[in-house]
Design a protein around this motif. Structure first.
Motif, PDB file in Angstrom:
ATOM      1  N   ALA A 111       0.903  -1.238  -0.036  1.00  7.71           N
ATOM      2  CA  ALA A 111      -0.189   0.029  -0.113  1.00  7.71           C
ATOM      3  C   ALA A 111       0.957   1.357   0.091  1.00  7.71           C
ATOM      4  O   ALA A 111       0.342   2.373  -0.363  1.00  7.71           O
ATOM      5  CB  ALA A 111      -0.839  -0.102   1.126  1.00  7.71           C
ATOM      6  N   VAL A 112       1.960   1.133   0.595  1.00  2.94           N
ATOM      7  CA  VAL A 112       2.924   2.363   0.703  1.00  2.94           C
ATOM      8  C   VAL A 112       3.846   2.266  -0.682  1.00  2.94           C
ATOM      9  O   VAL A 112       4.073   3.287  -1.308  1.00  2.94           O
ATOM     10  CB  VAL A 112       3.758   2.165   1.784  1.00  2.94           C
ATOM     11  N   ALA A 113       4.351   1.054  -1.162  1.00  2.00           N
ATOM     12  CA  ALA A 113       5.172   1.113  -2.313  1.00  2.00           C
ATOM     13  C   ALA A 113       4.730   1.365  -3.508  1.00  2.00           C
ATOM     14  O   ALA A 113       5.269   2.092  -4.379  1.00  2.00           O
ATOM     15  CB  ALA A 113       5.834  -0.440  -2.161  1.00  2.00           C
ATOM     16  N   VAL A 114       3.465   0.959  -3.857  1.00  4.03           N
ATOM     17  CA  VAL A 114       2.823   1.336  -5.082  1.00  4.03           C
ATOM     18  C   VAL A 114       2.709   2.974  -5.326  1.00  4.03           C
ATOM     19  O   VAL A 114       3.028   3.391  -6.198  1.00  4.03           O
ATOM     20  CB  VAL A 114       1.259   0.686  -5.405  1.00  4.03           C
ATOM     21  N   PRO A 115       2.251   3.493  -4.643  1.00  2.00           N
ATOM     22  CA  PRO A 115       2.062   5.008  -4.747  1.00  2.00           C
ATOM     23  C   PRO A 115       3.352   5.731  -4.813  1.00  2.00           C
ATOM     24  O   PRO A 115       3.571   6.574  -5.768  1.00  2.00           O
ATOM     25  CB  PRO A 115       1.291   5.677  -3.296  1.00  2.00           C
ATOM     26  N   VAL A 116       4.373   5.261  -3.902  1.00  2.00           N
ATOM     27  CA  VAL A 116       6.046   5.766  -4.335  1.00  2.00           C
ATOM     28  C   VAL A 116       6.357   5.399  -5.455  1.00  2.00           C
ATOM     29  O   VAL A 116       6.818   6.204  -6.272  1.00  2.00           O
ATOM     30  CB  VAL A 116       6.573   5.184  -3.127  1.00  2.00           C
ATOM     31  N   GLU A 117       5.969   4.053  -6.074  1.00  2.65           N
ATOM     32  CA  GLU A 117       6.591   3.744  -7.304  1.00  2.65           C
ATOM     33  C   GLU A 117       5.871   4.585  -8.323  1.00  2.65           C
ATOM     34  O   GLU A 117       6.605   5.040  -9.514  1.00  2.65           O
ATOM     35  CB  GLU A 117       6.420   2.248  -7.607  1.00  2.65           C
ATOM     36  N   ILE A 118       4.555   4.781  -8.485  1.00  3.51           N
ATOM     37  CA  ILE A 118       3.995   5.402  -9.435  1.00  3.51           C
ATOM     38  C   ILE A 118       4.778   6.873  -9.565  1.00  3.51           C
ATOM     39  O   ILE A 118       4.347   7.459 -10.667  1.00  3.51           O
ATOM     40  CB  ILE A 118       2.627   5.281  -9.514  1.00  3.51           C
ATOM     41  N   PHE A 119       4.559   7.491  -8.349  1.00  7.69           N
ATOM     42  CA  PHE A 119       4.887   8.801  -8.367  1.00  7.69           C
ATOM     43  C   PHE A 119       6.482   9.011  -8.850  1.00  7.69           C
ATOM     44  O   PHE A 119       6.955  10.021  -9.478  1.00  7.69           O
ATOM     45  CB  PHE A 119       5.031   9.507  -6.868  1.00  7.69           C
ATOM     46  N   THR A 120       7.344   8.124  -8.477  1.00  4.40           N
ATOM     47  CA  THR A 120       8.602   8.059  -8.895  1.00  4.40           C
ATOM     48  C   THR A 120       8.681   7.940 -10.491  1.00  4.40           C
ATOM     49  O   THR A 120       9.590   8.619 -11.137  1.00  4.40           O
ATOM     50  CB  THR A 120       9.512   6.755  -8.303  1.00  4.40           C
ATOM     51  N   LEU A 121       7.745   6.889 -11.126  1.00  4.83           N
ATOM     52  CA  LEU A 121       7.678   6.874 -12.554  1.00  4.83           C
ATOM     53  C   LEU A 121       7.222   8.096 -13.134  1.00  4.83           C
ATOM     54  O   LEU A 121       7.570   8.521 -14.353  1.00  4.83           O
ATOM     55  CB  LEU A 121       7.190   5.936 -12.913  1.00  4.83           C
ATOM     56  N   THR A 122       6.127   8.702 -12.519  1.00 11.73           N
ATOM     57  CA  THR A 122       5.569   9.757 -13.429  1.00 11.73           C
ATOM     58  C   THR A 122       5.814  11.235 -12.861  1.00 11.73           C
ATOM     59  O   THR A 122       5.506  12.260 -13.816  1.00 11.73           O
ATOM     60  CB  THR A 122       3.949   9.646 -13.448  1.00 11.73           C
ATOM     61  N   GLY A 123       5.963  11.548 -11.624  1.00 11.51           N
ATOM     62  CA  GLY A 123       6.407  12.754 -10.968  1.00 11.51           C
ATOM     63  C   GLY A 123       5.065  13.697 -11.071  1.00 11.51           C
ATOM     64  O   GLY A 123       4.961  14.801 -10.785  1.00 11.51           O
ATOM     65  N   ASP A 124       3.876  12.911 -11.017  1.00  8.17           N
ATOM     66  CA  ASP A 124       2.561  13.646 -11.007  1.00  8.17           C
ATOM     67  C   ASP A 124       1.813  12.816 -10.162  1.00  8.17           C
ATOM     68  O   ASP A 124       1.331  11.555 -10.284  1.00  8.17           O
ATOM     69  CB  ASP A 124       1.928  13.514 -12.673  1.00  8.17           C
ATOM     70  N   SER A 125       0.968  13.800  -9.111  1.00  3.20           N
ATOM     71  CA  SER A 125       0.276  13.204  -8.146  1.00  3.20           C
ATOM     72  C   SER A 125      -1.183  12.826  -8.932  1.00  3.20           C
ATOM     73  O   SER A 125      -2.059  12.008  -8.267  1.00  3.20           O
ATOM     74  CB  SER A 125      -0.334  14.290  -7.171  1.00  3.20           C
TER      75      SER A 125
END
Length: 432
Positions: free
Chosen positions: A45-59
């Protein structure tokens, strides 16, 4: 032992969390397996938002995770409940748990290979939501088949308290992993921990006794898990005002008084950002956890309907007061109290559902419960964000809390069946 010491011990047992359901081996195995798996889930639950923000830089992409999770829950939640009433609940739980395992393994593999696809992440999150929609109703509906009716509130409290404990401790552990290693290393570790711990739930499901569906009152086999079965469940719910009102009051609590979407803005504007947002996000779960540890009294509540309404009113008022506070410690303290009220309302509502409904309907009603529990907070996020954009975060926060308290009272007074409801003594109650 002295008489005074005996009296003190008896008083502690009256207030301490009731552990008697753990004496039932089958329930204990399920509780242990589910608790371990829930702790592991927090890493993902923590890792997925971190990964997707790292990939896109977009909330915006981070926000799409909520849509990816909610839509499958909405679509498959009712169907999952119908399956739980038409098939062996042990096998349904096992199938859903294995499907969840597959989704976590998919996250692990894509992180190890460095695929870097936000769309793949959204798809895997949607798959995990489907697995929850399938397994969730069966997992909840089988509890009354494992423990006596008088222990259902205690078992429900244990489940909610454990969930809150993992919601507090899991993200802290995941954050530690992210702090120790680089993101490209920490993400596979987090997913790997989840995949490993999820095996506990799969093992627990394998060791449960068979739980085939019970026939209907006429002795007929249960209806197949299709649209007609879902309609039957909706028809039963429409004729059970106590259950319908319990869902309604929970929706009021979450839609009008859930302040989560306002935490980043309030933390930045009122408290200068930093660690404040972490305290806000953890405070409600912390309150529920603490309340669960002293929850022995909940199982002895006879006027469950009144207790449910009172807890929702308490939730709304404490949330409103927290929105007025200007010191971080006071906001956190009030949200802790709100979390305690939320624990009481959740346990009482789930206990009413599990005891009030006949076993042949529990899966479908748990499916409705899944949609309500999953949808309410997300609708609450939408309500809070929209109000904040138009009127400011203070009005959205305080006004929402007050509205929840007032509407809960109005609903209970207008439709008094919920206020009159008392705890059933048998395994199920008549329709209200």
């Amino acid at each position: 032992m002295s008489t005074e010491g005996t009296a003190r011990g008896r008083e502690r047992r009256r207030w301490a969390i009731d552990l008697r359901p753990l004496r039932v081996p089958a329930y204990r195995r399920l509780w242990v397996g589910n608790s371990i798996a829930m702790f592991g889930f927090q890493f993902t639950a923590v890792a997925v938002p971190v990964e997707i923000f790292t990939l896109t830089g977009d909330s915006f992409w981070v926000g799409l995770l909520g849509v990816a999770a909610f839509v499958p829950l909405l679509v498959f939640g009712l169907w999952g409940g119908a399956i739980a009433d038409a098939r062996d609940r042990r096998l349904v739980l096992l199938a859903g748990s294995v499907l969840l395992w597959v989704s976590v393994l998919g996250l692990l593999v894509q992180a190890l290979l460095g695929v870097g696809s936000p769309l793949l992440l959204l798809g895997l999150v949607a798959l995990s939501a489907v697995s929850f929609a399938v397994a969730g109703p069966a997992r909840s509906a089988l509890v009354p088949r494992l423990v006596p009716a008088e222990l259902i509130p205690a078992a429900t409290t244990l489940n909610f308290t454990t969930a809150m404990a993992t919601a507090v401790l899991g993200p802290l552990a995941a954050g530690l992993i992210l702090a120790v290693w680089r993101v490209d290393v920490a993400l596979p570790v987090a997913y790997g921990v989840d995949a490993l711990l999820l095996t506990a739930l799969v093992g627990a499901a394998l060791r449960l006794p068979a739980m085939p569906p019970e026939p209907d009152p006429d002795g007929h086999a249960p209806r197949a898990a299709g649209l007609r079965s879902i309609v039957d469940g909706m028809r039963y719910l429409a004729g059970a005002p106590v259950l319908l009102l319990s869902f309604g009051v929970d929706l009021i609590a979450m839609v009008f008084a859930f302040p989560r979407a306002l935490f980043p803005e309030v933390a930045t504007e009122r408290f200068g950002g930093g660690a404040a947002v972490g305290w806000l996000y953890s405070s409600i779960a912390l309150g529920s956890l603490l309340a669960g540890l002293v929850s022995g009294w909940i199982g002895r509540v006879r006027r469950q309907g009144l207790a449910l309404v009172a807890a929702v009113v308490g939730w709304g008022l404490t949330v409103a007061l927290a929105g007025l506070a200007r010191q971080l410690w006071l906001v956190v303290a009030l949200l802790v109290l709100a979390g305690a009220a939320d624990l009481v309302s959740s346990v009482v509502r789930q206990s009413i559902l599990l005891i009030h409904a006949p076993d042949r309907m529990r899966g479908r009603l748990q499916g409705v419960n899944t949609v309500v529990v999953a949808g309410g907070p997300r609708l609450g996020d939408l309500r809070a964000g929209t109000m904040a954009a138009g009127f400011g975060s203070g009005v959205a926060w305080v006004g929402g809390g007050l509205a929840a308290a007032v509407l809960a009272v109005l609903l209970a007074v207008t439709f008094p069946a919920l206020l009159r409801h008392r705890a059933a003594t048998g395994s199920s109650a008549d329709r209200g």
